[in-house]
Design a protein around this motif. Sequence first.
Motif, PDB file in Angstrom:
ATOM      1  N   ALA A 178      40.872  46.206  27.732  1.00  0.00           N
ATOM      2  CA  ALA A 178      41.541  47.057  28.720  1.00  0.00           C
ATOM      3  C   ALA A 178      42.865  46.445  29.156  1.00  0.00           C
ATOM      4  N   ALA A 179      42.881  45.148  29.362  1.00  0.00           N
ATOM      5  CA  ALA A 179      44.108  44.467  29.778  1.00  0.00           C
ATOM      6  C   ALA A 179      45.203  44.639  28.730  1.00  0.00           C
ATOM      7  N   ARG A 180      44.846  44.553  27.455  1.00  0.00           N
ATOM      8  CA  ARG A 180      45.832  44.763  26.390  1.00  0.00           C
ATOM      9  C   ARG A 180      46.372  46.187  26.440  1.00  0.00           C
ATOM     10  N   TRP A 181      45.466  47.136  26.560  1.00  0.00           N
ATOM     11  CA  TRP A 181      45.867  48.539  26.554  1.00  0.00           C
ATOM     12  C   TRP A 181      46.760  48.886  27.744  1.00  0.00           C
ATOM     13  N   LEU A 182      46.513  48.268  28.892  1.00  0.00           N
ATOM     14  CA  LEU A 182      47.264  48.592  30.108  1.00  0.00           C
ATOM     15  C   LEU A 182      48.667  47.987  30.119  1.00  0.00           C
ATOM     16  N   ARG A 183      48.925  47.028  29.244  1.00  0.00           N
ATOM     17  CA  ARG A 183      50.255  46.440  29.055  1.00  0.00           C
ATOM     18  C   ARG A 183      50.777  45.674  30.279  1.00  0.00           C
ATOM     19  N   ALA A 184      49.913  45.327  31.183  1.00  0.00           N
ATOM     20  CA  ALA A 184      50.339  44.509  32.322  1.00  0.00           C
ATOM     21  C   ALA A 184      50.392  43.051  31.900  1.00  0.00           C
ATOM     22  N   GLU A 185      51.356  42.333  32.421  1.00  0.00           N
ATOM     23  CA  GLU A 185      51.484  40.921  32.087  1.00  0.00           C
ATOM     24  C   GLU A 185      50.612  40.035  32.970  1.00  0.00           C
ATOM     25  N   LYS A 186      50.029  40.634  34.025  1.00  0.00           N
ATOM     26  CA  LYS A 186      49.201  39.878  34.962  1.00  0.00           C
ATOM     27  C   LYS A 186      47.928  40.665  35.250  1.00  0.00           C
ATOM     28  N   VAL A 187      46.810  39.943  35.438  1.00  0.00           N
ATOM     29  CA  VAL A 187      45.511  40.583  35.683  1.00  0.00           C
ATOM     30  C   VAL A 187      44.726  39.778  36.717  1.00  0.00           C
ATOM     31  N   ILE A 188      44.103  40.482  37.653  1.00  0.00           N
ATOM     32  CA  ILE A 188      43.159  39.887  38.595  1.00  0.00           C
ATOM     33  C   ILE A 188      41.758  40.383  38.229  1.00  0.00           C
ATOM     34  N   PRO A 189      40.799  39.492  37.932  1.00  0.00           N
ATOM     35  CA  PRO A 189      39.421  39.947  37.705  1.00  0.00           C
ATOM     36  C   PRO A 189      38.739  40.307  39.025  1.00  0.00           C
ATOM     37  N   LEU A 190      37.947  41.380  38.979  1.00  0.00           N
ATOM     38  CA  LEU A 190      37.240  41.889  40.156  1.00  0.00           C
ATOM     39  C   LEU A 190      35.757  42.097  39.840  1.00  0.00           C
ATOM     40  N   HIS A 191      34.996  42.392  40.897  1.00  0.00           N
ATOM     41  CA  HIS A 191      33.619  42.871  40.785  1.00  0.00           C
ATOM     42  C   HIS A 191      32.741  41.896  39.993  1.00  0.00           C
ATOM     43  N   TYR A 192      32.782  40.640  40.406  1.00  0.00           N
ATOM     44  CA  TYR A 192      31.927  39.637  39.754  1.00  0.00           C
ATOM     45  C   TYR A 192      31.563  38.557  40.772  1.00  0.00           C
ATOM     46  N   ASN A 193      30.405  37.927  40.548  1.00  0.00           N
ATOM     47  CA  ASN A 193      29.906  36.801  41.347  1.00  0.00           C
ATOM     48  C   ASN A 193      29.542  37.139  42.789  1.00  0.00           C
ATOM     49  N   THR A 194      29.590  38.407  43.164  1.00  0.00           N
ATOM     50  CA  THR A 194      29.137  38.778  44.503  1.00  0.00           C
ATOM     51  C   THR A 194      27.629  38.652  44.606  1.00  0.00           C
ATOM     52  N   PHE A 195      26.943  39.040  43.530  1.00  0.00           N
ATOM     53  CA  PHE A 195      25.489  38.990  43.445  1.00  0.00           C
ATOM     54  C   PHE A 195      25.102  38.386  42.093  1.00  0.00           C
ATOM     55  N   PRO A 196      23.892  37.833  41.972  1.00  0.00           N
ATOM     56  CA  PRO A 196      23.491  37.214  40.698  1.00  0.00           C
ATOM     57  C   PRO A 196      23.595  38.149  39.493  1.00  0.00           C
ATOM     58  N   ALA A 197      23.350  39.438  39.691  1.00  0.00           N
ATOM     59  CA  ALA A 197      23.350  40.372  38.561  1.00  0.00           C
ATOM     60  C   ALA A 197      24.717  40.507  37.909  1.00  0.00           C
ATOM     61  N   ILE A 198      25.792  40.165  38.623  1.00  0.00           N
ATOM     62  CA  ILE A 198      27.145  40.309  38.059  1.00  0.00           C
ATOM     63  C   ILE A 198      27.852  38.950  38.002  1.00  0.00           C
ATOM     64  N   ALA A 199      27.080  37.905  37.778  1.00  0.00           N
ATOM     65  CA  ALA A 199      27.666  36.567  37.666  1.00  0.00           C
ATOM     66  C   ALA A 199      28.506  36.466  36.398  1.00  0.00           C
ATOM     67  N   GLN A 200      29.749  36.007  36.547  1.00  0.00           N
ATOM     68  CA  GLN A 200      30.658  35.796  35.421  1.00  0.00           C
ATOM     69  C   GLN A 200      31.569  34.614  35.736  1.00  0.00           C
ATOM     70  N   ASP A 201      32.196  34.084  34.699  1.00  0.00           N
ATOM     71  CA  ASP A 201      33.135  32.977  34.845  1.00  0.00           C
ATOM     72  C   ASP A 201      34.548  33.541  34.829  1.00  0.00           C
ATOM     73  N   GLY A 202      35.110  33.726  36.025  1.00  0.00           N
ATOM     74  CA  GLY A 202      36.445  34.304  36.123  1.00  0.00           C
ATOM     75  C   GLY A 202      37.514  33.443  35.497  1.00  0.00           C
ATOM     76  N   ALA A 203      37.369  32.113  35.615  1.00  0.00           N
ATOM     77  CA  ALA A 203      38.357  31.211  35.035  1.00  0.00           C
ATOM     78  C   ALA A 203      38.341  31.295  33.509  1.00  0.00           C
ATOM     79  N   ASP A 204      37.151  31.404  32.935  1.00  0.00           N
ATOM     80  CA  ASP A 204      37.053  31.540  31.479  1.00  0.00           C
ATOM     81  C   ASP A 204      37.686  32.845  31.023  1.00  0.00           C
ATOM     82  N   PHE A 205      37.443  33.928  31.751  1.00  0.00           N
ATOM     83  CA  PHE A 205      38.068  35.209  31.424  1.00  0.00           C
ATOM     84  C   PHE A 205      39.586  35.083  31.442  1.00  0.00           C
ATOM     85  N   CYS A 206      40.118  34.396  32.441  1.00  0.00           N
ATOM     86  CA  CYS A 206      41.573  34.235  32.539  1.00  0.00           C
ATOM     87  C   CYS A 206      42.125  33.340  31.441  1.00  0.00           C
ATOM     88  N   ASP A 207      41.324  32.367  30.976  1.00  0.00           N
ATOM     89  CA  ASP A 207      41.726  31.560  29.822  1.00  0.00           C
ATOM     90  C   ASP A 207      41.843  32.443  28.575  1.00  0.00           C
TER      91      ASP A 207
END
Length: 227
Positions: A178-207
């Motif tokens: 989605a980030a590629r398709w949207l052509r934005a040079e900057k991205v903020i990850p959302l909707h993660y780590n609030t609860f165990p069911a949506i646990a993700q590594d935001g830093a890894d995603f940004c890498d």
Amino acid sequence: MKITYYGHSALLVESSDAAVIMDPFLSGNPKSGISPEEIKVDAVLLTHGHSDHLGDAIEISKNNNCPIFAVFELAEYCRIKGAQVKHMNIGGSHTYSGITVKYTPAIHSSSFQDGDTWIYTGQAAGILLTMGGKTLYHAGDTALFGDLRLIGERNAIDISALPIGDMLTMGPDDALLAARWLRAEKVIPLHYNTFPAIAQDGADFCDRLQQEGIVGFPLLPGESIEV
């Protein structure tokens, strides 16, 4: 444009002309770090009616004597509850008090539980917010879908805010595309780590974004960036 993250999908966006808050799930959010009473804005913007996005919108609207922007059915629910509203719908835009808001398609559900009743709150949406000469795209809780490419082609997006939590929204792999398709040079990850069911590594995603030439910002609640 200054963007401050308050956990889950809540963003406070400020320019020299205006301030808005998007999807203000604060008081029930263990990650927000701020109360609704502290929020001072000119408008509240909602992507859809789920409680983790509607959040404290009505209280914030009343406290600030400002409107809630939402898709028609959700706006009506907020109006009935005593808030000022701007009735929006998919594809429409409106300029108000130094901001321009455009609602875009999203693939997700939208409802709110009021007592024992589930209330349909219209179609879920994404939001293109333009203020201070910059444009932010808040994707809401969407799944990956092909028209994200069209949104990127049709709009000069400076920064995108994308869900990565998976299970209830798109996950990191789909958000990367989605980030590629949207052509934005900057991205903020959302909707993660609030609860165990949506646990993700935001830093890894940004890498992973960085490998695509996109700058990612794995913000902690209360942290800000300038665009």
